[in-house]
Design an enzyme around this catalytic site. Sequence first.
Site, mmCIF file in Angstrom:
data_model
loop_
_atom_site.group_PDB
_atom_site.id
_atom_site.type_symbol
_atom_site.label_atom_id
_atom_site.label_comp_id
_atom_site.label_asym_id
_atom_site.label_seq_id
_atom_site.Cartn_x
_atom_site.Cartn_y
_atom_site.Cartn_z
ATOM 1 N N TYR A 53 0.818 -0.989 -0.093
ATOM 2 C CA TYR A 53 0.043 0.015 0.095
ATOM 3 C C TYR A 53 0.787 1.052 0.039
ATOM 4 C CZ TYR A 53 1.570 -0.214 4.722
ATOM 5 O OH TYR A 53 2.250 -0.338 5.923
ATOM 6 N N SER A 86 7.018 7.602 8.067
ATOM 7 C CA SER A 86 7.983 7.921 9.500
ATOM 8 C C SER A 86 9.259 7.588 9.083
ATOM 9 C CB SER A 86 7.365 7.275 10.673
ATOM 10 O OG SER A 86 7.649 5.826 10.890
ATOM 11 N N THR A 119 4.711 3.572 11.784
ATOM 12 C CA THR A 119 5.389 2.500 12.815
ATOM 13 C C THR A 119 6.817 2.568 12.783
ATOM 14 O OG1 THR A 119 5.202 0.649 11.465
ATOM 15 C CG2 THR A 119 3.181 1.118 12.962
ATOM 16 N N LYS A 192 9.173 -1.292 17.891
ATOM 17 C CA LYS A 192 8.601 -2.242 16.787
ATOM 18 C C LYS A 192 9.469 -3.631 16.617
ATOM 19 C CE LYS A 192 7.049 -1.953 12.175
ATOM 20 N NZ LYS A 192 6.944 -1.021 10.761
ATOM 21 N N GLU A 313 31.345 -5.754 29.445
ATOM 22 C CA GLU A 313 32.123 -6.370 28.580
ATOM 23 C C GLU A 313 33.196 -5.460 28.051
ATOM 24 O OE1 GLU A 313 30.508 -9.685 27.029
ATOM 25 O OE2 GLU A 313 31.910 -8.628 25.927
HETATM 26 N N1 DGL Z 1 6.681 3.468 5.853
HETATM 27 C C1 DGL Z 1 6.167 3.158 7.118
HETATM 28 C C2 DGL Z 1 6.072 4.110 7.943
HETATM 29 O O1 DGL Z 1 5.378 5.327 7.657
HETATM 30 C C3 DGL Z 1 4.838 2.285 7.166
HETATM 31 C C4 DGL Z 1 4.546 1.424 8.293
HETATM 32 C C5 DGL Z 1 3.577 1.855 9.198
HETATM 33 O O2 DGL Z 1 3.271 3.056 9.508
HETATM 34 O O3 DGL Z 1 3.078 0.828 9.820
HETATM 35 O O4 DGL Z 1 6.414 4.227 9.270
#
Ligand code: DGL
Length: 356
Positions: A53, A86, A119, A192, A313
């Site tokens: 998408y 993002s 994300t 994530k 370490e």
């Molecule tokens: N391109 C990724 C972002 O904008 C898509 C991932 C998402 O938002 O789930 O972080």
Amino acid sequence: MPGKTFMKWVLAVVSAALVSGGALAQNKPNVVILATGGTIAGAGADVANTATYQAAKVPVDKLVASVPQLSNVANVRGEQVFQIASESFRNDNLLTLGKRVSALVKQNDVDGVVITHGTDTAEETAYFLNLVVKTEKPIVVVAAMRPGTAMSADGVLNLYDAVVVAGAKDARGRGTFIVMNDEINSGRDAAKMINVRTDAFKSPWGPLGMVVEGRNYWFRKLDKRHTANSEFDVDKIDSLPLVEIAYASGNVNDTAYRAFAAAGAKAIIHAGTGNGSVSGTLVPVLQELRGKGIQIIRSSHVNAGGFVLRNGEQPDDKYDWIVAHDLNPQKARILATVALTATSDSKELQRIFMEY
Ligand code: DGL
């Protein structure tokens, strides 16, 4: 957008317009949604496209209208701050967003703020806001793993839950949140962990709580310093110093570290194996770069959450290096760039890494 889905969306928009046309309900919290893009604003060609998408397509007014039930839990209004995927966030985007959030939470007619976000770097933005926005009001970063056009899209419920948390008095003073998949995670801890499932975000230390059918259930509080109790204030930060991350593995060499130093990095996050381990061939290089005034910060790129012990370490006291504690490399970068706006003293920086 396919025919049936489009008609459902049109009906949602019309019904939301009717519902939201009413006067602001005094007994409901006022929540502002700041939209930045991402999958939650994504659109695919077919309902079967859950992973193929285009992110950052749907504007904030349509996002809000697609969840008419938001008006049952809060008086909501939206602002489009950015419309980007993002992974393309820059430090300047963080500052712009942080300053807007800071201005909004100072307003008496704003009870909480939701940020819709991709994300990929939601964990960085949520941690940044946790460090620099001085407020007790809830700040909630929300995202989605599937675009709104897909079957079982997760963004609708995620957005509803995020508004519930942002408007809730019991969410005040707990730091920023990432709300997805019914979980309320700390913006400090959550990251994530996988990129194809709706339960993508996890904290190594577990969620702070759950949000179920419009109600919050809390299990713990964040112990680290944050928001109102932070020594950092986004309103007093005009730029963020360059901090880079060098990913280590077997056969690692010094090319990236030297290139980052040449590019003017004030700190290098060593994304180490295991306990932030440093290859024997790399130790003298990091010592040399430290000698040139660059901060060396040992983090770990293990998957489910690292815990780098000082002087474990490596003899960090002897080398004057810093450990990132339990922060993953990308969160360590956020904290380092914020901390370096206040100090370049390595002992002070280590204190900050242990407190935040
Ligand atoms: N391109 C990724 C972002 O904008 C898509 C991932 C998402 O938002 O789930 O972080």
